[in-house]
Scaffold this motif. Structure first.
Motif, PDB file in Angstrom:
ATOM      1  N   ARG A  45      24.055 -13.093  -0.100  1.00 42.67           N
ATOM      2  CA  ARG A  45      22.888 -12.353   0.370  1.00 42.67           C
ATOM      3  C   ARG A  45      22.350 -13.025   1.621  1.00 42.67           C
ATOM      4  N   LEU A  46      21.802 -12.214   2.529  1.00 43.46           N
ATOM      5  CA  LEU A  46      21.096 -12.722   3.714  1.00 43.46           C
ATOM      6  C   LEU A  46      19.632 -12.898   3.325  1.00 43.46           C
ATOM      7  N   THR A  47      19.115 -14.115   3.417  1.00 43.77           N
ATOM      8  CA  THR A  47      17.770 -14.388   2.910  1.00 43.77           C
ATOM      9  C   THR A  47      16.927 -15.128   3.929  1.00 43.77           C
ATOM     10  N   ARG A  48      15.658 -14.735   4.018  1.00 41.14           N
ATOM     11  CA  ARG A  48      14.681 -15.433   4.857  1.00 41.14           C
ATOM     12  C   ARG A  48      13.327 -15.437   4.177  1.00 41.14           C
ATOM     13  N   GLN A  49      12.570 -16.525   4.370  1.00 41.96           N
ATOM     14  CA  GLN A  49      11.199 -16.624   3.873  1.00 41.96           C
ATOM     15  C   GLN A  49      10.242 -16.460   5.067  1.00 41.96           C
ATOM     16  N   VAL A  65       8.218  -3.684   5.121  1.00 47.04           N
ATOM     17  CA  VAL A  65       9.650  -3.839   4.845  1.00 47.04           C
ATOM     18  C   VAL A  65      10.114  -2.714   3.929  1.00 47.04           C
ATOM     19  N   GLY A  66       9.269  -2.340   2.988  1.00 46.13           N
ATOM     20  CA  GLY A  66       9.603  -1.238   2.081  1.00 46.13           C
ATOM     21  C   GLY A  66       9.782   0.074   2.830  1.00 46.13           C
ATOM     22  N   GLU A  67       8.918   0.306   3.809  1.00 41.52           N
ATOM     23  CA  GLU A  67       9.027   1.541   4.615  1.00 41.52           C
ATOM     24  C   GLU A  67      10.296   1.512   5.462  1.00 41.52           C
ATOM     25  N   LEU A  68      10.601   0.339   5.998  1.00 37.98           N
ATOM     26  CA  LEU A  68      11.843   0.192   6.773  1.00 37.98           C
ATOM     27  C   LEU A  68      13.028   0.520   5.883  1.00 37.98           C
ATOM     28  N   ALA A  69      13.023  -0.029   4.676  1.00 39.78           N
ATOM     29  CA  ALA A  69      14.127   0.186   3.730  1.00 39.78           C
ATOM     30  C   ALA A  69      14.293   1.675   3.441  1.00 39.78           C
ATOM     31  N   GLU A  70      13.192   2.331   3.186  1.00 45.90           N
ATOM     32  CA  GLU A  70      13.270   3.773   2.910  1.00 45.90           C
ATOM     33  C   GLU A  70      13.817   4.529   4.117  1.00 45.90           C
ATOM     34  N   SER A  71      13.396   4.132   5.292  1.00 48.12           N
ATOM     35  CA  SER A  71      13.860   4.845   6.497  1.00 48.12           C
ATOM     36  C   SER A  71      15.355   4.643   6.726  1.00 48.12           C
ATOM     37  N   MET A  72      15.891   3.504   6.234  1.00 43.93           N
ATOM     38  CA  MET A  72      17.316   3.197   6.429  1.00 43.93           C
ATOM     39  C   MET A  72      18.156   3.559   5.202  1.00 43.93           C
ATOM     40  N   ALA A  73      17.473   3.982   4.129  1.00 41.88           N
ATOM     41  CA  ALA A  73      18.139   4.220   2.818  1.00 41.88           C
ATOM     42  C   ALA A  73      18.965   3.001   2.418  1.00 41.88           C
ATOM     43  N   HIS A  74      18.419   1.833   2.730  1.00 33.68           N
ATOM     44  CA  HIS A  74      19.085   0.555   2.433  1.00 33.68           C
ATOM     45  C   HIS A  74      17.975  -0.397   2.025  1.00 33.68           C
ATOM     46  N   HIS A  75      18.100  -1.021   0.843  1.00 34.99           N
ATOM     47  CA  HIS A  75      16.956  -1.706   0.251  1.00 34.99           C
ATOM     48  C   HIS A  75      17.222  -3.170  -0.058  1.00 34.99           C
ATOM     49  N   PRO A  76      16.226  -4.020   0.226  1.00 34.34           N
ATOM     50  CA  PRO A  76      16.353  -5.457  -0.056  1.00 34.34           C
ATOM     51  C   PRO A  76      15.743  -5.817  -1.393  1.00 34.34           C
ATOM     52  N   ALA A  77      15.932  -7.075  -1.773  1.00 36.42           N
ATOM     53  CA  ALA A  77      15.104  -7.689  -2.812  1.00 36.42           C
ATOM     54  C   ALA A  77      13.953  -8.350  -2.061  1.00 36.42           C
ATOM     55  N   ILE A  78      12.728  -8.170  -2.574  1.00 42.80           N
ATOM     56  CA  ILE A  78      11.548  -8.753  -1.908  1.00 42.80           C
ATOM     57  C   ILE A  78      10.739  -9.502  -2.961  1.00 42.80           C
ATOM     58  N   LEU A  79      10.463 -10.790  -2.671  1.00 42.35           N
ATOM     59  CA  LEU A  79       9.557 -11.572  -3.534  1.00 42.35           C
ATOM     60  C   LEU A  79       8.280 -11.800  -2.746  1.00 42.35           C
ATOM     61  N   THR A  80       7.175 -11.273  -3.271  1.00 41.61           N
ATOM     62  CA  THR A  80       5.890 -11.379  -2.590  1.00 41.61           C
ATOM     63  C   THR A  80       5.006 -12.360  -3.341  1.00 41.61           C
ATOM     64  N   GLU A  81       4.558 -13.427  -2.619  1.00 41.71           N
ATOM     65  CA  GLU A  81       3.707 -14.467  -3.221  1.00 41.71           C
ATOM     66  C   GLU A  81       2.515 -14.702  -2.304  1.00 41.71           C
ATOM     67  N   TRP A  82       1.567 -15.490  -2.746  1.00 41.29           N
ATOM     68  CA  TRP A  82       0.430 -15.815  -1.878  1.00 41.29           C
ATOM     69  C   TRP A  82       0.986 -16.547  -0.650  1.00 41.29           C
ATOM     70  N   GLY A  83       0.820 -15.961   0.543  1.00 35.07           N
ATOM     71  CA  GLY A  83       1.225 -16.636   1.781  1.00 35.07           C
ATOM     72  C   GLY A  83       2.714 -16.632   2.077  1.00 35.07           C
ATOM     73  N   LYS A  84       3.524 -16.006   1.206  1.00 36.03           N
ATOM     74  CA  LYS A  84       4.973 -16.026   1.438  1.00 36.03           C
ATOM     75  C   LYS A  84       5.616 -14.709   1.007  1.00 36.03           C
ATOM     76  N   VAL A  85       6.627 -14.288   1.771  1.00 36.77           N
ATOM     77  CA  VAL A  85       7.463 -13.150   1.366  1.00 36.77           C
ATOM     78  C   VAL A  85       8.913 -13.572   1.601  1.00 36.77           C
ATOM     79  N   THR A  86       9.715 -13.466   0.546  1.00 34.38           N
ATOM     80  CA  THR A  86      11.146 -13.770   0.667  1.00 34.38           C
ATOM     81  C   THR A  86      11.917 -12.459   0.613  1.00 34.38           C
ATOM     82  N   VAL A  87      12.711 -12.205   1.660  1.00 34.74           N
ATOM     83  CA  VAL A  87      13.475 -10.956   1.752  1.00 34.74           C
ATOM     84  C   VAL A  87      14.956 -11.289   1.685  1.00 34.74           C
TER      85      VAL A  87
END
Ligand code: H2B
Length: 114
Positions: A45-49, A65-87
Protein backbone atom coordinates in the motif's frame (compact mmCIF):
# COMPACT_ATOMS: atom_id res chain seq x y z
CA UNK A 1 10.73 11.63 -15.12
CA UNK A 2 7.20 10.50 -15.90
CA UNK A 3 4.57 13.14 -16.61
CA UNK A 4 2.84 14.81 -13.66
CA UNK A 5 0.80 12.20 -11.77
CA UNK A 6 -1.46 14.78 -10.14
CA UNK A 7 -2.79 15.88 -13.53
CA UNK A 8 -3.73 12.37 -14.64
CA UNK A 9 -6.97 10.44 -14.13
CA UNK A 10 -7.73 7.03 -12.76
CA UNK A 11 -8.61 4.35 -15.30
CA UNK A 12 -11.48 2.02 -14.44
CA UNK A 13 -10.38 -0.60 -11.91
CA UNK A 14 -10.57 -4.07 -13.41
CA UNK A 15 -9.53 -7.58 -12.37
CA UNK A 16 -6.38 -8.54 -14.23
CA UNK A 17 -5.10 -4.96 -14.53
CA UNK A 18 -1.30 -4.86 -14.35
CA UNK A 19 0.49 -4.26 -11.06
CA UNK A 20 2.94 -1.35 -11.12
CA UNK A 21 6.40 -2.67 -12.00
CA UNK A 22 9.46 -2.05 -9.81
CA UNK A 23 10.71 0.52 -12.34
CA UNK A 24 7.37 2.31 -12.43
CA UNK A 25 7.15 2.33 -8.62
CA UNK A 26 10.64 3.81 -8.32
CA UNK A 27 9.91 6.42 -10.99
CA UNK A 28 6.51 7.45 -9.66
CA UNK A 29 7.71 7.59 -6.03
CA UNK A 30 10.08 10.40 -7.06
CA UNK A 31 6.93 12.57 -7.31
CA UNK A 32 5.70 11.30 -3.93
CA UNK A 33 8.58 11.96 -1.49
CA UNK A 34 6.31 11.91 1.60
CA UNK A 35 4.78 8.51 0.81
CA UNK A 36 6.02 5.03 1.70
CA UNK A 37 5.13 1.62 0.32
CA UNK A 38 4.12 -0.56 3.28
CA UNK A 39 2.71 -4.07 3.38
CA UNK A 40 -0.48 -4.85 5.25
CA UNK A 41 -2.06 -8.32 5.11
CA UNK A 42 0.53 -9.12 2.44
CA UNK A 43 -0.67 -6.27 0.21
CA UNK A 44 1.56 -3.35 -0.79
CA UNK A 45 0.00 0.00 0.00
CA UNK A 46 1.06 3.61 -0.61
CA UNK A 47 0.80 5.34 2.77
CA UNK A 48 1.31 8.86 4.10
CA UNK A 49 0.52 10.59 7.41
CA UNK A 50 -0.75 14.19 7.26
CA UNK A 51 -0.55 16.47 10.34
CA UNK A 52 -3.12 19.05 11.45
CA UNK A 53 -3.65 21.47 14.37
CA UNK A 54 -6.70 19.65 15.70
CA UNK A 55 -9.39 17.07 15.02
CA UNK A 56 -11.71 19.40 13.09
CA UNK A 57 -9.02 20.14 10.49
CA UNK A 58 -8.19 16.43 10.27
CA UNK A 59 -11.86 15.66 9.68
CA UNK A 60 -12.20 18.35 6.99
CA UNK A 61 -9.24 16.87 5.11
CA UNK A 62 -10.70 13.39 5.55
CA UNK A 63 -13.90 14.51 3.84
CA UNK A 64 -11.95 16.14 1.01
CA UNK A 65 -10.09 12.87 0.41
CA UNK A 66 -13.43 11.06 0.50
CA UNK A 67 -14.83 13.37 -2.19
CA UNK A 68 -11.71 12.83 -4.29
CA UNK A 69 -12.15 9.07 -3.93
CA UNK A 70 -15.76 9.24 -5.02
CA UNK A 71 -14.86 11.39 -8.01
CA UNK A 72 -12.22 8.83 -9.07
CA UNK A 73 -14.30 5.75 -8.11
CA UNK A 74 -11.11 4.66 -6.34
CA UNK A 75 -11.02 4.54 -2.55
CA UNK A 76 -8.32 4.61 0.14
CA UNK A 77 -8.16 3.46 3.72
CA UNK A 78 -8.27 6.58 5.93
CA UNK A 79 -7.43 6.73 9.64
CA UNK A 80 -8.59 10.01 11.17
CA UNK A 81 -7.17 10.99 14.60
CA UNK A 82 -6.75 14.20 16.56
CA UNK A 83 -4.19 16.18 14.50
CA UNK A 84 -3.40 13.31 12.12
CA UNK A 85 -4.83 11.61 9.03
CA UNK A 86 -3.21 8.48 7.60
CA UNK A 87 -4.15 7.70 3.99
CA UNK A 88 -3.36 4.38 2.30
CA UNK A 89 -3.97 3.71 -1.38
CA UNK A 90 -3.98 0.32 -3.08
CA UNK A 91 -6.15 -1.43 -5.65
CA UNK A 92 -8.44 -4.01 -4.10
CA UNK A 93 -9.15 -5.81 -7.37
CA UNK A 94 -5.50 -6.66 -7.99
CA UNK A 95 -4.47 -6.81 -4.31
CA UNK A 96 -1.61 -4.44 -4.91
CA UNK A 97 -0.42 -1.19 -6.44
CA UNK A 98 -1.66 0.10 -9.78
CA UNK A 99 -0.83 3.43 -11.46
CA UNK A 100 -4.19 4.67 -10.15
CA UNK A 101 -2.85 4.51 -6.62
CA UNK A 102 0.10 6.75 -7.46
CA UNK A 103 -2.20 9.20 -9.30
CA UNK A 104 -4.55 9.32 -6.30
CA UNK A 105 -1.64 9.80 -3.87
CA UNK A 106 -0.43 12.75 -5.93
CA UNK A 107 -3.94 14.23 -5.97
CA UNK A 108 -4.14 13.72 -2.19
CA UNK A 109 -0.94 15.79 -1.82
CA UNK A 110 -2.55 18.52 -3.96
CA UNK A 111 -5.52 18.60 -1.57
CA UNK A 112 -3.19 18.96 1.41
CA UNK A 113 -1.32 21.85 -0.24
CA UNK A 114 -4.51 23.68 -1.18
C1 H2B B 1 -17.67 -1.30 -7.93
C2 H2B B 1 -16.59 -0.31 -7.54
O1 H2B B 1 -16.43 0.67 -8.54
C3 H2B B 1 -15.27 -1.04 -7.43
O2 H2B B 1 -15.38 -2.00 -6.41
C4 H2B B 1 -14.13 -0.07 -7.08
C5 H2B B 1 -14.46 0.81 -5.88
N1 H2B B 1 -13.28 1.47 -5.37
C6 H2B B 1 -12.08 0.85 -5.41
N2 H2B B 1 -11.03 1.35 -4.74
C7 H2B B 1 -9.85 0.72 -4.72
N3 H2B B 1 -8.82 1.25 -4.03
N4 H2B B 1 -9.69 -0.43 -5.38
C8 H2B B 1 -10.65 -1.03 -6.08
O3 H2B B 1 -10.43 -2.11 -6.67
C9 H2B B 1 -11.93 -0.37 -6.16
N5 H2B B 1 -12.93 -0.85 -6.86
Amino acid sequence: MSDNLAQQHCEACRVGAPLATETERTDWLKQLPDWQIEQSDGIDRLTRQFSFKNFVQALEFTNQVGELAESMAHHPAILTEWGKVTVSWWTHKIKGLHKNDFVCAAKTDELFKS
